[in-house]
Scaffold this active site. Structure first.
Site, PDB file in Angstrom:
ATOM      1  N   SER A 125      10.117  21.847 -45.284  1.00 28.19           N
ATOM      2  CA  SER A 125      10.194  20.385 -45.128  1.00 28.19           C
ATOM      3  C   SER A 125      10.950  19.973 -43.886  1.00 28.19           C
ATOM      4  CB  SER A 125      10.911  19.763 -46.332  1.00 28.19           C
ATOM      5  OG  SER A 125      10.338  20.195 -47.521  1.00 28.19           O
ATOM      6  N   THR A 131      13.833  17.679 -47.073  1.00 24.04           N
ATOM      7  CA  THR A 131      14.427  16.882 -46.004  1.00 24.04           C
ATOM      8  C   THR A 131      15.939  16.939 -46.128  1.00 24.04           C
ATOM      9  OG1 THR A 131      12.626  15.313 -45.893  1.00 24.04           O
ATOM     10  CG2 THR A 131      14.796  14.466 -45.314  1.00 24.04           C
ATOM     11  N   THR A 174      13.600  16.055 -40.749  1.00 24.54           N
ATOM     12  CA  THR A 174      12.499  16.366 -41.667  1.00 24.54           C
ATOM     13  C   THR A 174      11.206  16.638 -40.914  1.00 24.54           C
ATOM     14  OG1 THR A 174      11.303  15.538 -43.604  1.00 24.54           O
ATOM     15  CG2 THR A 174      11.765  13.935 -41.903  1.00 24.54           C
ATOM     16  N   ARG A 185       1.731   9.536 -38.785  1.00 20.95           N
ATOM     17  CA  ARG A 185       2.636   8.904 -39.756  1.00 20.95           C
ATOM     18  C   ARG A 185       4.098   9.206 -39.418  1.00 20.95           C
ATOM     19  NH1 ARG A 185       6.704  10.619 -43.711  1.00 20.95           N
ATOM     20  NH2 ARG A 185       6.627   9.165 -45.445  1.00 20.95           N
ATOM     21  N   VAL A 186       4.938   8.193 -39.509  1.00 26.85           N
ATOM     22  CA  VAL A 186       6.384   8.343 -39.361  1.00 26.85           C
ATOM     23  C   VAL A 186       7.019   7.850 -40.654  1.00 26.85           C
ATOM     24  CG1 VAL A 186       8.418   7.508 -38.099  1.00 26.85           C
ATOM     25  CG2 VAL A 186       6.324   8.100 -36.851  1.00 26.85           C
ATOM     26  N   GLY A 187       8.006   8.578 -41.148  1.00 26.85           N
ATOM     27  CA  GLY A 187       8.658   8.196 -42.399  1.00 26.85           C
ATOM     28  C   GLY A 187       9.946   7.440 -42.173  1.00 26.85           C
ATOM     29  N   ASP A 188      10.752   7.398 -43.207  1.00 30.11           N
ATOM     30  CA  ASP A 188      12.034   6.672 -43.170  1.00 30.11           C
ATOM     31  C   ASP A 188      13.128   7.437 -42.413  1.00 30.11           C
ATOM     32  OD1 ASP A 188      11.853   8.626 -45.324  1.00 30.11           O
ATOM     33  OD2 ASP A 188      13.876   7.967 -45.863  1.00 30.11           O
ATOM     34  N   THR A 210      16.222  10.676 -49.266  1.00 29.33           N
ATOM     35  CA  THR A 210      15.164  11.668 -49.308  1.00 29.33           C
ATOM     36  C   THR A 210      14.090  11.149 -50.258  1.00 29.33           C
ATOM     37  OG1 THR A 210      14.641  13.994 -49.754  1.00 29.33           O
ATOM     38  CG2 THR A 210      16.295  12.980 -51.161  1.00 29.33           C
ATOM     39  N   GLY A 211      12.886  11.675 -50.118  1.00 28.92           N
ATOM     40  CA  GLY A 211      11.818  11.246 -51.008  1.00 28.92           C
ATOM     41  C   GLY A 211      10.738  10.479 -50.273  1.00 28.92           C
ATOM     42  N   GLY A 270       9.211   8.210 -48.166  1.00 25.74           N
ATOM     43  CA  GLY A 270       9.787   7.386 -47.109  1.00 25.74           C
ATOM     44  C   GLY A 270       9.275   5.955 -47.102  1.00 25.74           C
TER      45      GLY A 270
HETATM   46  C1  SD4 Z   1       9.590  11.163 -45.406  1.00 26.15           C
HETATM   47  N1  SD4 Z   1      11.660  10.931 -46.596  1.00 26.15           N
HETATM   48  O1  SD4 Z   1       9.081  11.550 -44.371  1.00 26.15           O
HETATM   49  C2  SD4 Z   1      10.830  11.867 -45.893  1.00 26.15           C
HETATM   50  C3  SD4 Z   1      10.384  13.042 -46.698  1.00 26.15           C
HETATM   51  C4  SD4 Z   1      11.364  13.538 -47.699  1.00 26.15           C
HETATM   52  O2  SD4 Z   1      11.763  14.614 -49.595  1.00 26.15           O
HETATM   53  O3  SD4 Z   1      12.502  13.175 -47.742  1.00 26.15           O
HETATM   54  N2  SD4 Z   1      10.939  14.330 -48.617  1.00 26.15           N
HETATM   55  O4  SD4 Z   1       9.116  10.262 -46.094  1.00 26.15           O
END
Ligand code: SD4
Length: 334
Positions: A92, A194, A212, A222-225, A245-246, A248
């Site tokens: 990850s 992450t 991450t 795609r871009v996450g949080d 985490t999780g 995003g």
């Molecule tokens: C995301 N928050 O790119 C990150 C991924 C992550 O547990 O934290 N996974 O959305």
């Protein structure tokens, strides 16, 4: 290759789950028992302290060592995150991260220091230590975010080597995924994930970082949080810090880490603030049974908090020379 265990919620049907008023009433932040969490982690404070998402003993140990040598929280964050980025068994983060649906490993990372400065890279490829490039963006450029090819070019100009991040193991996982090409949020990725990390050094100064490869098999681009200030990470050295985490998209929509720091500013403990930020997500998205979000927080006094929507989130804490992993309390007990 370390064991990786993917848990999917049995109710992953794609159908939204309605949240009854009684369920929400039962699970208000006030009702949630956090005594165990508080007792475990909020004993009288001595600095330094490191807290990170998930079970990442190498990362917190590295950051703790850096702090014990008297170095800054910022140095500890960078080196702690680097330990995880270099670990190819963590699929990850960094080297060996799972790719997007086109087979490209793209990394997001950010770092924030005690002075409220921030640097970030989004959608960077071919560079292992995204956290270090984020720091370079913060310290060596007039900008706060660099993306994609520009970020990669900047990294190379700073002496970083291009590396193919797609390991054989990650390639195999991608090839297997392509058979069905089914995109579903994964509720938990235990063991590694992450990494979001917060640290307070011997001077009581706080910094944070988050790194991450984002969600596995995401759409290209795609871009996450994680690299976005206020969502994946926020630090206010007068108050404290938080990181996520999780899924995003849900963290972004609720600007979760900023929310937690603001709640702490209003007097909430880190634990109460994390619980409130999770409550904000579950009350605004009836589909919450199908995705995971976890938060960790640290305040100026050195108190810590952590909370998630679903079980099996955990946090690693380095404190008083001890490096321990704690299970998080969670919202969805039904
Ligand atoms: C995301 N928050 O790119 C990150 C991924 C992550 O547990 O934290 N996974 O959305």
């Amino acid at each position: 290759m370390k064991r990786r265990k993917f848990l999917q919620n049995a109710s992953l049907t794609g159908i939204g789950v309605a949240v009854g008023a009684s369920v929400l009433a039962k699970n208000t932040a006030k009702d949630i028992s956090s005594e165990i969490v508080s007792e475990a982690t909020n004993s009288p404070t001595t600095f330094p302290i490191v807290i990170a998402t998930w079970d990442v003993p190498n990362a917190t140990n590295k950051a703790g060592q850096v702090l014990d040598e008297g170095k800054s929280a910022l140095d500890a964050i960078e080196q702690g995150c680097m330990a995880e980025e270099a670990d190819a068994s963590n699929q990850s983060v960094g080297l060996g991260g799972l790719p997007d649906r086109d087979g490209n490993v793209t990394l997001d990372a950010c770092i924030m220091n005690k002075d409220g400065n921030y640097g970030s890279v989004v959608y960077i490829q071919n560079i292992v230590h995204a956290i270090s490039i984020a720091r370079k963006v913060m310290e060596e450029t007039p900008h706060v975010i660099l993306a994609g090819k520009g970020a990669e070019k900047f990294a190379v100009s700073q002496g970083f080597k291009r590396v193919n991040l797609l390991t054989e193991a990650s390639k195999k996982r991608w090839e297997k995924w392509k058979v069905t090409s089914e995109y579903k949020p994964i509720i938990n990725i235990e063991n590694h994930d992450t990494i979001g990390m917060l640290a307070i050094d011997k001077n009581g100064d706080i910094s944070g970082g988050c790194t991450t490869s984002g969600l596995a098999f995401k759409m290209a681009g795609r871009v996450g949080d994680s690299p976005i200030i206020g969502s994946g990470l926020f630090i206010d050295n007068k108050i404290g810090g938080a990181t996520a985490t999780g899924l995003g998209e849900e963290v972004l929509k609720t600007v979760g880490s900023f929310l937690i720091v603001e709640l702490m500013r209003q007097g909430r403990t880190p634990q109460e603030a994390c619980e409130e930020a999770i409550l904000r997500i579950v009350t605004s998205n009836p589909n919450f049974k199908n995705f995971q979000v976890g938060y960790i927080a640290l305040n100026k006094k050195g108190e810590t908090g952590y909370y998630s929507i679903h079980e099996r989130f955990s946090t690693s804490i380095y404190k008083d020379g001890k490096n321990e992993n704690f299970k998080s309390d969670f919202y969805n007990k039904t």
